[in-house]
Design a protein around this motif. Structure first.
Motif, PDB file in Angstrom:
ATOM      1  N   VAL A  16      -8.060   2.393   0.305  1.00 32.30           N
ATOM      2  CA  VAL A  16      -7.433   2.442  -1.015  1.00 32.30           C
ATOM      3  C   VAL A  16      -5.920   2.398  -0.818  1.00 32.30           C
ATOM      4  O   VAL A  16      -5.384   3.115   0.017  1.00 32.30           O
ATOM      5  CB  VAL A  16      -7.823   3.750  -1.751  1.00 32.30           C
ATOM      6  CG1 VAL A  16      -7.182   3.818  -3.131  1.00 32.30           C
ATOM      7  CG2 VAL A  16      -9.329   3.876  -1.870  1.00 32.30           C
ATOM      8  N   ASP A  17      -5.226   1.534  -1.583  1.00 35.46           N
ATOM      9  CA  ASP A  17      -3.766   1.497  -1.532  1.00 35.46           C
ATOM     10  C   ASP A  17      -3.169   2.451  -2.567  1.00 35.46           C
ATOM     11  O   ASP A  17      -2.244   3.191  -2.272  1.00 35.46           O
ATOM     12  CB  ASP A  17      -3.256   0.079  -1.850  1.00 35.46           C
ATOM     13  CG  ASP A  17      -3.746  -0.959  -0.853  1.00 35.46           C
ATOM     14  OD1 ASP A  17      -3.762  -0.653   0.350  1.00 35.46           O
ATOM     15  OD2 ASP A  17      -4.124  -2.066  -1.290  1.00 35.46           O
ATOM     16  N   VAL A  18      -3.745   2.373  -3.755  1.00 38.62           N
ATOM     17  CA  VAL A  18      -3.136   3.086  -4.880  1.00 38.62           C
ATOM     18  C   VAL A  18      -4.213   3.827  -5.667  1.00 38.62           C
ATOM     19  O   VAL A  18      -5.294   3.280  -5.904  1.00 38.62           O
ATOM     20  CB  VAL A  18      -2.458   2.079  -5.844  1.00 38.62           C
ATOM     21  CG1 VAL A  18      -1.780   2.812  -6.986  1.00 38.62           C
ATOM     22  CG2 VAL A  18      -1.462   1.222  -5.090  1.00 38.62           C
ATOM     23  N   TYR A  19      -3.889   5.053  -6.071  1.00 40.42           N
ATOM     24  CA  TYR A  19      -4.803   5.825  -6.922  1.00 40.42           C
ATOM     25  C   TYR A  19      -4.106   6.056  -8.251  1.00 40.42           C
ATOM     26  O   TYR A  19      -2.989   6.574  -8.290  1.00 40.42           O
ATOM     27  CB  TYR A  19      -5.139   7.152  -6.239  1.00 40.42           C
ATOM     28  CG  TYR A  19      -6.312   7.871  -6.857  1.00 40.42           C
ATOM     29  CD1 TYR A  19      -7.573   7.767  -6.293  1.00 40.42           C
ATOM     30  CD2 TYR A  19      -6.159   8.650  -8.001  1.00 40.42           C
ATOM     31  CE1 TYR A  19      -8.666   8.423  -6.852  1.00 40.42           C
ATOM     32  CE2 TYR A  19      -7.238   9.308  -8.573  1.00 40.42           C
ATOM     33  CZ  TYR A  19      -8.495   9.194  -7.984  1.00 40.42           C
ATOM     34  OH  TYR A  19      -9.579   9.842  -8.539  1.00 40.42           O
ATOM     35  N   LEU A  20      -4.761   5.627  -9.320  1.00 37.42           N
ATOM     36  CA  LEU A  20      -4.139   5.730 -10.644  1.00 37.42           C
ATOM     37  C   LEU A  20      -4.703   6.941 -11.393  1.00 37.42           C
ATOM     38  O   LEU A  20      -5.888   7.014 -11.674  1.00 37.42           O
ATOM     39  CB  LEU A  20      -4.417   4.425 -11.420  1.00 37.42           C
ATOM     40  CG  LEU A  20      -3.935   4.299 -12.860  1.00 37.42           C
ATOM     41  CD1 LEU A  20      -2.462   4.679 -13.011  1.00 37.42           C
ATOM     42  CD2 LEU A  20      -4.140   2.867 -13.355  1.00 37.42           C
ATOM     43  N   CYS A  21      -3.779   7.904 -11.689  1.00 39.03           N
ATOM     44  CA  CYS A  21      -4.192   9.114 -12.416  1.00 39.03           C
ATOM     45  C   CYS A  21      -3.791   8.959 -13.885  1.00 39.03           C
ATOM     46  O   CYS A  21      -2.695   8.484 -14.179  1.00 39.03           O
ATOM     47  CB  CYS A  21      -3.454  10.350 -11.889  1.00 39.03           C
ATOM     48  SG  CYS A  21      -3.564  10.562 -10.118  1.00 39.03           S
ATOM     49  N   LEU A  52      -4.923  -6.223  -4.017  1.00 39.31           N
ATOM     50  CA  LEU A  52      -4.626  -4.805  -4.243  1.00 39.31           C
ATOM     51  C   LEU A  52      -5.905  -3.974  -4.237  1.00 39.31           C
ATOM     52  O   LEU A  52      -6.894  -4.335  -4.852  1.00 39.31           O
ATOM     53  CB  LEU A  52      -3.939  -4.649  -5.614  1.00 39.31           C
ATOM     54  CG  LEU A  52      -3.621  -3.212  -6.033  1.00 39.31           C
ATOM     55  CD1 LEU A  52      -2.538  -2.621  -5.133  1.00 39.31           C
ATOM     56  CD2 LEU A  52      -3.177  -3.165  -7.496  1.00 39.31           C
ATOM     57  N   ARG A  53      -5.858  -2.855  -3.508  1.00 39.12           N
ATOM     58  CA  ARG A  53      -7.008  -1.944  -3.512  1.00 39.12           C
ATOM     59  C   ARG A  53      -6.635  -0.727  -4.342  1.00 39.12           C
ATOM     60  O   ARG A  53      -5.905   0.146  -3.882  1.00 39.12           O
ATOM     61  CB  ARG A  53      -7.387  -1.587  -2.073  1.00 39.12           C
ATOM     62  CG  ARG A  53      -7.871  -2.852  -1.327  1.00 39.12           C
ATOM     63  CD  ARG A  53      -8.132  -2.623   0.107  1.00 39.12           C
ATOM     64  NE  ARG A  53      -6.954  -2.168   0.817  1.00 39.12           N
ATOM     65  CZ  ARG A  53      -6.958  -1.879   2.124  1.00 39.12           C
ATOM     66  NH1 ARG A  53      -8.053  -2.017   2.828  1.00 39.12           N
ATOM     67  NH2 ARG A  53      -5.852  -1.471   2.708  1.00 39.12           N
ATOM     68  N   LEU A  54      -7.100  -0.774  -5.559  1.00 42.32           N
ATOM     69  CA  LEU A  54      -6.668   0.191  -6.564  1.00 42.32           C
ATOM     70  C   LEU A  54      -7.864   0.984  -7.049  1.00 42.32           C
ATOM     71  O   LEU A  54      -8.859   0.416  -7.470  1.00 42.32           O
ATOM     72  CB  LEU A  54      -6.046  -0.595  -7.737  1.00 42.32           C
ATOM     73  CG  LEU A  54      -5.770   0.156  -9.023  1.00 42.32           C
ATOM     74  CD1 LEU A  54      -4.696   1.220  -8.811  1.00 42.32           C
ATOM     75  CD2 LEU A  54      -5.303  -0.820 -10.107  1.00 42.32           C
ATOM     76  N   GLN A  55      -7.753   2.286  -6.963  1.00 41.08           N
ATOM     77  CA  GLN A  55      -8.836   3.121  -7.483  1.00 41.08           C
ATOM     78  C   GLN A  55      -8.330   3.856  -8.719  1.00 41.08           C
ATOM     79  O   GLN A  55      -7.304   4.538  -8.651  1.00 41.08           O
ATOM     80  CB  GLN A  55      -9.295   4.096  -6.405  1.00 41.08           C
ATOM     81  CG  GLN A  55     -10.599   4.781  -6.790  1.00 41.08           C
ATOM     82  CD  GLN A  55     -11.227   5.484  -5.606  1.00 41.08           C
ATOM     83  OE1 GLN A  55     -11.199   4.967  -4.487  1.00 41.08           O
ATOM     84  NE2 GLN A  55     -11.769   6.652  -5.816  1.00 41.08           N
ATOM     85  N   SER A  65      -8.620  10.155  -1.330  1.00 40.63           N
ATOM     86  CA  SER A  65      -9.002   8.736  -1.292  1.00 40.63           C
ATOM     87  C   SER A  65      -8.339   8.007  -0.116  1.00 40.63           C
ATOM     88  O   SER A  65      -8.760   6.930   0.258  1.00 40.63           O
ATOM     89  CB  SER A  65      -8.585   8.048  -2.597  1.00 40.63           C
ATOM     90  OG  SER A  65      -7.174   7.832  -2.602  1.00 40.63           O
ATOM     91  N   GLY A  66      -7.275   8.617   0.424  1.00 40.26           N
ATOM     92  CA  GLY A  66      -6.553   7.973   1.518  1.00 40.26           C
ATOM     93  C   GLY A  66      -5.466   7.027   1.027  1.00 40.26           C
ATOM     94  O   GLY A  66      -4.804   6.360   1.823  1.00 40.26           O
ATOM     95  N   ALA A  67      -5.274   6.956  -0.301  1.00 40.38           N
ATOM     96  CA  ALA A  67      -4.280   6.033  -0.867  1.00 40.38           C
ATOM     97  C   ALA A  67      -2.877   6.360  -0.365  1.00 40.38           C
ATOM     98  O   ALA A  67      -2.577   7.505  -0.026  1.00 40.38           O
ATOM     99  CB  ALA A  67      -4.320   6.116  -2.389  1.00 40.38           C
ATOM    100  N   LEU A  68      -2.033   5.318  -0.344  1.00 41.15           N
ATOM    101  CA  LEU A  68      -0.638   5.530   0.055  1.00 41.15           C
ATOM    102  C   LEU A  68       0.188   6.042  -1.119  1.00 41.15           C
ATOM    103  O   LEU A  68       1.156   6.771  -0.933  1.00 41.15           O
ATOM    104  CB  LEU A  68      -0.029   4.216   0.537  1.00 41.15           C
ATOM    105  CG  LEU A  68      -0.588   3.645   1.834  1.00 41.15           C
ATOM    106  CD1 LEU A  68       0.041   2.295   2.126  1.00 41.15           C
ATOM    107  CD2 LEU A  68      -0.326   4.615   2.980  1.00 41.15           C
ATOM    108  N   TYR A  69      -0.192   5.619  -2.355  1.00 35.55           N
ATOM    109  CA  TYR A  69       0.587   5.983  -3.537  1.00 35.55           C
ATOM    110  C   TYR A  69      -0.320   6.451  -4.656  1.00 35.55           C
ATOM    111  O   TYR A  69      -1.429   5.937  -4.808  1.00 35.55           O
ATOM    112  CB  TYR A  69       1.379   4.776  -4.058  1.00 35.55           C
ATOM    113  CG  TYR A  69       2.259   4.159  -2.991  1.00 35.55           C
ATOM    114  CD1 TYR A  69       3.461   4.754  -2.613  1.00 35.55           C
ATOM    115  CD2 TYR A  69       1.870   2.991  -2.350  1.00 35.55           C
ATOM    116  CE1 TYR A  69       4.253   4.208  -1.624  1.00 35.55           C
ATOM    117  CE2 TYR A  69       2.658   2.431  -1.360  1.00 35.55           C
ATOM    118  CZ  TYR A  69       3.848   3.041  -0.996  1.00 35.55           C
ATOM    119  OH  TYR A  69       4.626   2.499  -0.017  1.00 35.55           O
ATOM    120  N   ALA A  70       0.197   7.403  -5.432  1.00 35.78           N
ATOM    121  CA  ALA A  70      -0.461   7.731  -6.701  1.00 35.78           C
ATOM    122  C   ALA A  70       0.427   7.194  -7.813  1.00 35.78           C
ATOM    123  O   ALA A  70       1.658   7.302  -7.748  1.00 35.78           O
ATOM    124  CB  ALA A  70      -0.621   9.235  -6.825  1.00 35.78           C
TER     125      ALA A  70
END
Ligand code: HAM
Length: 429
Positions: free
Chosen positions: A331-336, A360-363, A381-386
């Motif tokens: 996952v690159d990005v996690y969207l809250c 893009l790997r976006l969760q 998730s291991g994402a680099l950015y939230a």
């Protein structure tokens, strides 16, 4: 759990923690084979039992004791494929792929089934990537197969851990003469042979050469040597292969006892072995089978190929600590999103980002939750950015952009500028 709800012994689930490494390995091999001009073929997992009996050989371990054979509803005897070469040859014949002397360079991937005693590196369902080449009879193509596996070991960083063992079995005519000489020699000493070897004396005497019994091995020291019985064409072929490996700088050892467990081989046979996995150390094996297509009812068509065991190579990468760190991150990005309006906006924003940032790997957070719980999930998730979207952000048409690894501070980014900001951040990451 009750016994009936467990997986069958020797047949493994490959869990989500393991699949990134499998996909990395499979992807590396697939693009390597693309680069050498091999094309993928996909065969069924089940074939008529007769196919394997006729190709692998009636008196091999595989056919005698290891096949998953059953009768289907039509009363046909079917078998879960124990290997890929037989089915590949069947498909090539059935579709005329090698007709008129046409060259074919093919590869396949998939599960194979053998009822062996399970242990580390040996399973009842295992996976192979195999390569088969038709209608090229020179040592140049044998060399190419070895060169490309050598390149693969280089890409994976495991060259130091594998050794190439080579042998030539000669033509079937030359081998028949040798077999007679071997049987004559061993028959006179049958009382000193181990039980398995004594049985093989009449069924498959060449397999005695790789017997595990020290007494049998001691007997074999003075036995006739296959190399002395090689026909001229096979000898020249083998010399040609060795010269090419020398030119390519690929180290090998000649193993005169390497006979392989399948009957279809002639001339070149080889195995890549490692001493890092215990007793199941052969990670890739193959050879030439110039008589097989004809034996299965086709026109004379030469063949050569190999197959590698994916479980063993994955295990080797883990054992040698050669798993690239970046493949673990999925996952690159996690969207809250907080609140109903933000959740709605997050849906359209995430779809827009997928359009704008290819790959893009976006969760997107699902199931709501407090700040604390969403951040926890983002981190896990291991994402680099939230990316954070709440009511305030929405009102100002911005998002919070929070690096999850390292010390950098959270920033506020305009929604319209987010795609570009993400793309450049990920490029640098
Ligand atoms: P094989 O030596 O029977 O050859 O199998 C090839 C590779 O599959 C082995 O070297 C090993 O890595 C893996 N393998 C075999 N059995 C198991 C098992 N029970 N569990 C885990 N891995 C296993 C063949 O299958 C030939 N069809 C190769 C070939 C292709 N020759 C010419 N073309």
């Amino acid at each position: 759990m009750s016994k009936s709800l467990q997986a069958i012994r020797g047949m493994n689930d490959i869990l989500p923690e393991q699949t990134p490494l499998w996909r990395y390995f499979e992807g590396t091999v697939a693009s390597l084979l693309d680069g050498y001009g091999y094309r993928q073929i996909r065969m069924p997992i089940v074939e008529f039992t007769e196919l394997f009996k006729r190709s692998i050989g009636e008196v091999t371990d595989i056919v005698e004791k290891e096949m998953y054979t059953f009768e289907d509803r039509n009363g046909d005897s079917l078998t879960l494929r124990p290997e890929g070469t037989a089915a590949c040859v069947r498909a090539v014949l059935e579709h005329g792929l090698a007709g008129g002397g046409q060259t074919q360079k093919l590869w396949y991937i998939g599960p194979m089934f053998r009822h062996e005693r399970p242990q580390k590196g040996r399973y009842r369902q295992f996976h192979q990537i195999g390569v088969e080449v038709f209608n090229l009879d020179g040592p140049d193509i044998d060399a190419e197969l070895i060169v490309l596996t050598w390149r693969l070991w280089g890409l994976l960083g495991i060259r130091d851990a594998v050794t190439l063992e080579l042998n030539s079995l000669g033509t079937s005519e030359a081998r028949a003469v040798y077999r007679d000489a071997l049987v004559e020699f061993l028959s006179a000493r049958a009382d000193q042979l181990d039980e398995d070897s004594r049985r093989r004396l009449s069924s498959n005497p060449m397999r005695i050469l790789d017997s595990k019994s020290p007494e049998t091995q001691a007997l074999l020291v003075d036995a006739p040597k296959l190399a002395d019985y090689l026909d001229e064409a096979s000898r020249v072929h083998f010399e040609g292969l060795k010269a090419r490996l020398d030119a390519a700088g690929i180290p090998y050892v000649i193993n005169p006892k390497l006979v392989r467990g399948l009957d279809y081989y002639s001339k070149t046979v080889f195995e890549w072995v490692t001493d890092k996995l215990g007793s199941q150390g052969t990670v890739c094996a193959g050879g030439r089978y110039d008589g097989l297509v004809e034996q299965m009812g086709g026109k004379p068509t030469t063949g050569v190929g190999f197959a590698m065991g994916i479980e063993r190579l994955v295990l080797l990468l883990e054992t040698l600590d050669k798993v690239p760190a970046e493949i673990a991150r999925q996952v690159d990005v996690y969207l809250c999103a907080f609140g109903e309006a933000a959740e709605l906006a997050a849906l359209t924003l995430s779809e827009r980002l997928r359009d704008q940032v290819p790959g893009l790997r976006l969760q997107v957070n699902a199931g709501g939750g407090s700040f604390k719980s969403q951040f926890k999930k983002a981190d896990k998730s291991g994402a680099l950015y939230a990316v954070i979207l709440g009511e305030d952000e929405l009102a100002q048409q911005v998002v919070g952009f929070k690096p999850l690894r390292g010390q950098a501070e959270q920033q506020s980014i305009a929604i319209d500028a987010l795609a570009e900001h993400l793309a450049t951040s990920l490029e640098k990451a």
